[in-house]
Enzyme design. Structure first.
Site, PDB file in Angstrom:
ATOM      1  N   SER A 159      60.790  22.438  -4.079  1.00 56.40           N
ATOM      2  CA  SER A 159      59.593  23.057  -3.516  1.00 56.40           C
ATOM      3  C   SER A 159      59.608  24.560  -3.824  1.00 56.40           C
ATOM      4  CB  SER A 159      59.505  22.763  -2.014  1.00 56.40           C
ATOM      5  OG  SER A 159      58.213  23.060  -1.521  1.00 56.40           O
ATOM      6  N   ASP A 186      52.473  13.476  -5.451  1.00 57.91           N
ATOM      7  CA  ASP A 186      52.613  14.639  -4.568  1.00 57.91           C
ATOM      8  C   ASP A 186      51.228  15.222  -4.268  1.00 57.91           C
ATOM      9  OD1 ASP A 186      53.276  17.063  -3.330  1.00 57.91           O
ATOM     10  OD2 ASP A 186      55.047  17.362  -4.585  1.00 57.91           O
ATOM     11  N   HIS A 197      55.846  14.625  -1.873  1.00 55.41           N
ATOM     12  CA  HIS A 197      56.592  15.872  -1.977  1.00 55.41           C
ATOM     13  C   HIS A 197      58.018  15.751  -1.440  1.00 55.41           C
ATOM     14  CE1 HIS A 197      56.913  20.116  -2.702  1.00 55.41           C
ATOM     15  NE2 HIS A 197      57.258  20.368  -1.460  1.00 55.41           N
TER      16      HIS A 197
END
Length: 742
Positions: free
Chosen positions: A607, A682, A714
């Site tokens: 991330s 995602d 995600h």
């Protein structure tokens, strides 16, 4: 029970057991298998309002991800199964798209009873299961099914007086009378792009507001948001699965784009009439919080402007429709949101948290506008108000007064501002405080001590241990424990003089005459802290890699949380600068260690950490030989408004900052080996972030590795996905660092 003593006992017990249980090194599949190596950790711990029992969620012995509702009764000191989810519904659960997205943002990946709430009188519990709602009456020892529809009911709540259950169905608010069983639809215009009682995307993802409606304290009315996302850009997004590609028309508020149009109303239960509130002439704003005072005719809401540098707490008198600003916060960078607002029953005072002196602290306000009184102060942060005992004039809060590495529970005397720490040093604590302040549940752990749960009185004295999580012969981690390493902590100094905390996992039998490869594990973004004295099952991968001969290094760079605004603010208007600079400071320290091979230092993150890994590889190729980037943001114009503009401002006013904060101006700097992975479904950091980078690197003739995961969101949830992902990462670092040149 002193956690530091518990740690010692745990280590001694493990050493004793190792004599009878063969010690062995970690195996990668075991890190993500059931049962979890970290042991049985109760989920969603809660005190019953009457203080008679503790409730929690626990996975089945046959399936750790199928949750049931359990209780621990204080009088009998016994654990027992309260509700077996399979007795109510045992088939495959069919979730709505809205619920799937909501659970992804809540990181709820289990099935069965995944959440529950208590009635205020402590006589019943409410929980959803397979799209319907169940009401468990403790006196009858029976669960009652409240809804039985093909539509999905979400965000169910028990009203404060316990007379009703409310929920959202097909974008409208409903209430159900628990006595008569009669349903009442309170809003009717929710359809298409108009949604009532729901939280919009950025509220859920970035503001930590998962609801869009709030009960008045007397059950007479409900405040709710209505939003219309017709003005939000609609993008055709694909989700690639193993056997199909699904196309979604998703309203996604890219940085600089339109947000939803939002309204705030109050609907009366008797008439279903809606009173719309005047939110001002400015239409481009955020509504991050709504909260009733103790007066059922007084409602507050927080109004935040688009650049997030101004926030007002506004009070509405519903009888007269008059409004006043109770307080206003200003910042030259941005304002962090919080949930620390408490209204006293005397209807004259309230407590509010502010970072106005550079650190988050508590302030006592009067409704009459007198100068607020600062209740806590110092170069440390309050994390959260946990409970207020008005009878004894005491406030309980968690914070980092003693050390930034540990979260502790403190008691504040509101009369003389004396602060007492109630949790023991040497561990990090997550607590649930009883409504009356009579005691608290303490979930605690340390880097070398597994999570444990105990019940304490209001002085911190242990009343009973709810989950000892002992390393006995049956514990899944016992055979591996003797081979685990103990990370060490330290500090470095950033270029602006601020202190940077790090921790490092080193091979157990470190050979100082041998050169070891290093992996810098990074997140680096705002709103997170990784260097703490706490146990995380995710850290077992670091132990696994240390056993393979790697050194794992973590450093919280400037921009990370729990250090105050001075530590956070250097990232304002340009990301990926001081964060990379501080990680380089960490590498420069590593280079001073005689057993570190400075030519074999890698970086890995997911991330924001994925973004950091790419920036490190592109901007600091002389420091990092290999990098793994997971689900990275590569171009901040592809991310959402509330998060991105908080730190970078509006693209129209900071185009240069957006360009400098993307990875693309630096991609020519790639020298080492790079692996990029991304989930192909995602909906947070869109897959297009990675595909855009793939194309850029290919155009420039830059070689790289990639791994994509069909159907993964995600969080990359799933035992098989996580096992494969970490095997891929391990193989990559083995090839590029561990075995390089062999």
């Amino acid at each position: 029970m002193n956690p530091s003593l518990t740690t010692g006992l745990t280590l001694v017990a493990a050493a004793t057991l190792s004599c009878t249980v063969s010690a062995k090194q970690l195996e990668l599949p075991a890190l993500f298998a059931d049962p979890a190596l970290s042991g049985p950790v109760p989920k969603s711990l809660s005190y019953s309002p009457d203080g008679s029992r503790v409730t929690y969620l626990k996975g089945k012995s046959s399936d750790a991800n199928r949750l049931d509702l359990w209780q621990y009764q204080l009088k009998s000191r016994k654990h027992s199964l309260l509700v077996d989810s399979d007795t109510l519904f045992s088939g495959p659960e069919e979730l709505s798209d809205e619920e799937k997205a909501r659970r992804e943002r809540l990181r709820l990946f289990a099935s069965g009873i995944v959440s529950y709430s208590w009635s205020k009188d402590g006589k019943a519990l409410l929980f959803p299961l397979n799209g319907d709602l169940y009401y468990y009456d403790l006196a009858k020892n029976k669960a009652r099914k409240l809804t039985d529809t093909k539509e999905f009911e979400t965000d169910a709540q028990i009203s404060p007086k316990g007379r009703y259950v409310s929920f959202v169905r097909e974008q409208n608010i409903y209430v159900l009378d628990l006595t008569s069983g009669k349903e009442q639809q309170l809003t009717t215009d929710g359809k298409g792009t108009v949604k009532n009682g729901m939280a919009e995307f950025v509220a859920q993802e970035e503001m930590a507001r998962m609801t869009g409606y709030w009960w008045a304290p007397d059950d007479s009315k409900i405040a709710f948001t209505q939003f219309d996302d017709a003005a939000v850009p609609e993008v055709l997004r694909n989700e690639i699965y193993a056997n199909e590609i699904k196309l979604y028309n998703q309203r996604y508020p890219y940085a600089g784009a339109n947000n939803v149009n939002i309204k705030l109303g109050v609907v009366a239960l008797k008439s279903a009439a809606v009173q719309w509130l005047d939110l001002g002439a400015e239409k481009d704003f955020y509504l991050p919080r709504v909260q009733w005072t103790q007066n059922p005719n007084q409602l507050t809401y927080q109004w935040q402007n688009r650049d997030q540098q101004k926030l007002e707490l506004r009070l509405v008198d519903l009888t007269s429709a008059q409004q006043q600003v109770l307080l206003s916060e200003q910042s030259n960078t941005w304002l962090n949101l919080h949930d620390d607002l408490y209204f006293f029953k005397d209807k004259q005072r309230f407590i509010w948290a502010s970072e106005r002196d550079g650190f988050k602290h508590l302030y006592l306000y009067q409704f009459d506008g007198k100068t607020p009184q600062q209740l806590t102060s110092g170069q440390w942060v309050v994390n959260k108000i946990e409970s207020v005992d008005e009878k004894n004039n005491l406030l309980y809060f968690t914070g980092r007064k003693d050390t930034v590495l540990e979260n502790h529970l403190y008691r504040l005397n509101l009369t003389n501002q004396q602060i007492d720490r109630l949790t023991t040093a040497g561990a990090s604590h997550a607590v649930v405080v009883a409504k009356d302040g009579s005691g608290f549940l303490d979930s605690y752990s340390a880097v070398n001590s597994l999570p444990k749960v105990q019940l304490n009185d209001n002085t911190g004295k242990t009343l009973t241990v709810l989950e000892a999580n002992e390393l006995n012969a049956a514990h899944p981690l016992t055979p591996y424990w003797p081979e685990l390493v103990q990370p060490r902590f330290g500090t470095l100094t950033a270029k602006d003089g601020q202190t940077l905390h790090y921790r490092v996992f080193e091979p157990k039998n470190l050979d100082h005459n041998k050169k070891h490869p290093v992996i810098v594990s990074v997140y680096g973004g705002p709103g997170a802290q990784r260097v703490t004295n706490s146990w995380s099952g995710k850290d077992l991968y670091f132990h696994y890699m240390a056993q393979r001969g790697y050194i794992i290094f973590q450093l919280d760079n400037r921009g990370s949380e729990n250090r105050g605004k001075k530590f956070e603010d250097p990232i304002y208007k340009q990301l990926g600068v001081v964060e990379v600079e501080d990680q380089i400071t960490g590498v420069e320290y590593l280079r001073t260690l005689p057993y570190v091979d400075s030519s074999r230092i890698g970086v890995y993150g997911h991330s924001y950490g994925g973004y950091m890994a790419i920036m490190a590889m592109f901007k600091a190729g002389d420091y990092f030989a290999a990098g793994v980037s997971g689900a990275p943001v590569t171009d901040w114009t592809l991310y959402d408004t509330h998060y991105t503009e908080r730190y970078l401002g509006h693209p129209a006013q900071n185009a240069q900052g957006y360009q400098a904060s993307s990875v693309f101006p630096y991609s020519d700097g790639l020298k080492g080996d790079l692996l990029i992975y991304h989930g192909m479904a995602d909906d947070n950091v869109l897959f297009s972030n990675s595909t855009k980078l793939f194309s850029d690197l290919q155009t420039k003739g830059k070689n790289f590795d990639m791994m994509t995961y069909p159907g993964s969101k995600h969080a990359m949830f799933g035992q098989q996905v996580q096992t494969h992902l970490h095997q891929t990462i391990t193989n990559f670092f083995d090839r590029t660092l561990l075995n390089r040149g062999k």
